[in-house]
Design a protein around this motif. Structure first.
Motif, PDB file in Angstrom:
ATOM      1  N   GLU A 194       0.810  -1.219   0.000  1.00  0.00           N
ATOM      2  CA  GLU A 194       0.000   0.000   0.000  1.00  0.00           C
ATOM      3  C   GLU A 194       0.845   1.273   0.000  1.00  0.00           C
ATOM      4  O   GLU A 194       0.465   2.269  -0.595  1.00  0.00           O
ATOM      5  N   CYS A 195       1.978   1.223   0.710  1.00  0.00           N
ATOM      6  CA  CYS A 195       2.771   2.453   0.841  1.00  0.00           C
ATOM      7  C   CYS A 195       4.206   2.086   1.201  1.00  0.00           C
ATOM      8  O   CYS A 195       4.451   1.066   1.864  1.00  0.00           O
TER       9      CYS A 195
ATOM     10  N   GLY B 202       8.276   3.955   2.160  1.00  0.00           N
ATOM     11  CA  GLY B 202       9.121   5.125   2.382  1.00  0.00           C
ATOM     12  C   GLY B 202      10.400   4.993   1.567  1.00  0.00           C
ATOM     13  O   GLY B 202      10.903   3.892   1.347  1.00  0.00           O
TER      14      GLY B 202
ATOM     15  N   PRO C 178      -3.134   5.038   9.385  1.00  0.00           N
ATOM     16  CA  PRO C 178      -2.909   5.209   7.949  1.00  0.00           C
ATOM     17  C   PRO C 178      -1.620   4.524   7.493  1.00  0.00           C
ATOM     18  O   PRO C 178      -0.612   4.516   8.208  1.00  0.00           O
TER      19      PRO C 178
ATOM     20  N   SER D  33       0.390   5.510   5.292  1.00  0.00           N
ATOM     21  CA  SER D  33       1.450   6.509   5.119  1.00  0.00           C
ATOM     22  C   SER D  33       2.186   6.795   6.417  1.00  0.00           C
ATOM     23  O   SER D  33       3.353   7.183   6.414  1.00  0.00           O
ATOM     24  N   VAL D  34       1.512   6.601   7.545  1.00  0.00           N
ATOM     25  CA  VAL D  34       2.145   6.773   8.850  1.00  0.00           C
ATOM     26  C   VAL D  34       2.946   5.524   9.204  1.00  0.00           C
ATOM     27  O   VAL D  34       4.104   5.593   9.635  1.00  0.00           O
TER      28      VAL D  34
ATOM     29  N   ALA E 280       4.311   3.455   7.337  1.00  0.00           N
ATOM     30  CA  ALA E 280       5.453   3.225   6.451  1.00  0.00           C
ATOM     31  C   ALA E 280       6.768   3.646   7.085  1.00  0.00           C
ATOM     32  O   ALA E 280       7.837   3.203   6.647  1.00  0.00           O
TER      33      ALA E 280
END
Length: 232
Positions: A32-33, A35, A143, A145-146, A148
């Motif tokens: 999903e995401c 870094g 989330p 994004s967090v 990751a």
């Protein structure tokens, strides 16, 4: 089939379609995401990260999270479950692994790394096959994004644990990039009395303060460096 971000050498990177090989006994994660680590940037700009040189196409990425696409019942994982991936792959056989210190494995393999040949592909792909033991389930409400940044945050927390209690102490963070910024946040949450960051970048210094630093100093400003190094 899956699309993956593949590095082939200096400034040579492409999104390619690759065959995804797996069996019913494998865990497949739908990413999903992810870094972008400094090592990923070095692989792109220089074709290497330190002594790890790209010698064959390498799927980048080791800071990634996703959802379970497929998992065997014995794994305890369920399709759709959100997981963060631990990118390290200790051998399990060396003296460190046998002593329970897998993080110090003498032949540690790491996802998204060109250290060994064949290289160990990473997580910048639509789907990735990973061992169940590398999957860490996390709350649905967090989330992607967090989450990751879970891997670099874990590195920072480990460093703090090695340092011991910093409650009431002064902390100096050398470099306020992503890892430094996470170190500042972790130090603040751990009870540091004062946190000072050194960085030549004005943007990074601003972020350092936003993350909890009491002061952020230009590393090239010798007077300021001397002030915090000698008089505080």
């Amino acid at each position: 089939m899956t699309h993956a971000c593949v590095a082939k050498g200096k400034k040579e990177i492409a999104v390619e379609q690759r065959e995804l090989k797996y069996s019913d006994d494998d865990v497949v994660v739908q990413v999903e995401c992810g870094g972008i680590c400094g090592s990923d940037i070095h692989y792109y700009h220089e074709g290497r990260a330190g002594l790890s040189v790209i010698k064959q196409p390498l799927v980048l990425g080791h800071e990634f999270v996703g959802r379970i696409f497929q998992a065997p019942a014995a794994s305890g994982l369920e399709p759709g479950q959100k997981v963060a991936i631990n990118p390290s792959q200790p051998c399990g056989q060396c003296e460190y692994c046998r002593a329970g210190k897998q993080n110090a494995c003498a032949t540690m393999r790491f996802m998204g790394s060109a250290q060994f040949t064949p290289h160990v592909n990473g997580g910048f792909a639509q789907y990735v096959v990973v061992p169940a033991k590398q999957c860490v389930a996390y709350d649905e409400q967090v989330p992607a994004s967090v989450m990751a940044v879970a891997e670099p945050t874990a590195v920072v927390i480990h460093a703090l644990n090695v340092a011991g209690s910093i409650v009431g102490k002064r902390v100096l963070v050398m470099g306020a990039g992503p890892i430094g910024a996470l170190a500042i946040a972790a130090a603040s949450a751990s009870g540091a009395a004062e946190i000072v960051a050194f960085d030549p970048s004005e943007r990074c210094r601003r972020i350092a303060v936003e993350m909890g630093a009491d002061a952020a100093v230009d590393a090239s400003d010798r007077a300021a460096v001397a002030h915090y190094g000698e008089n505080r």
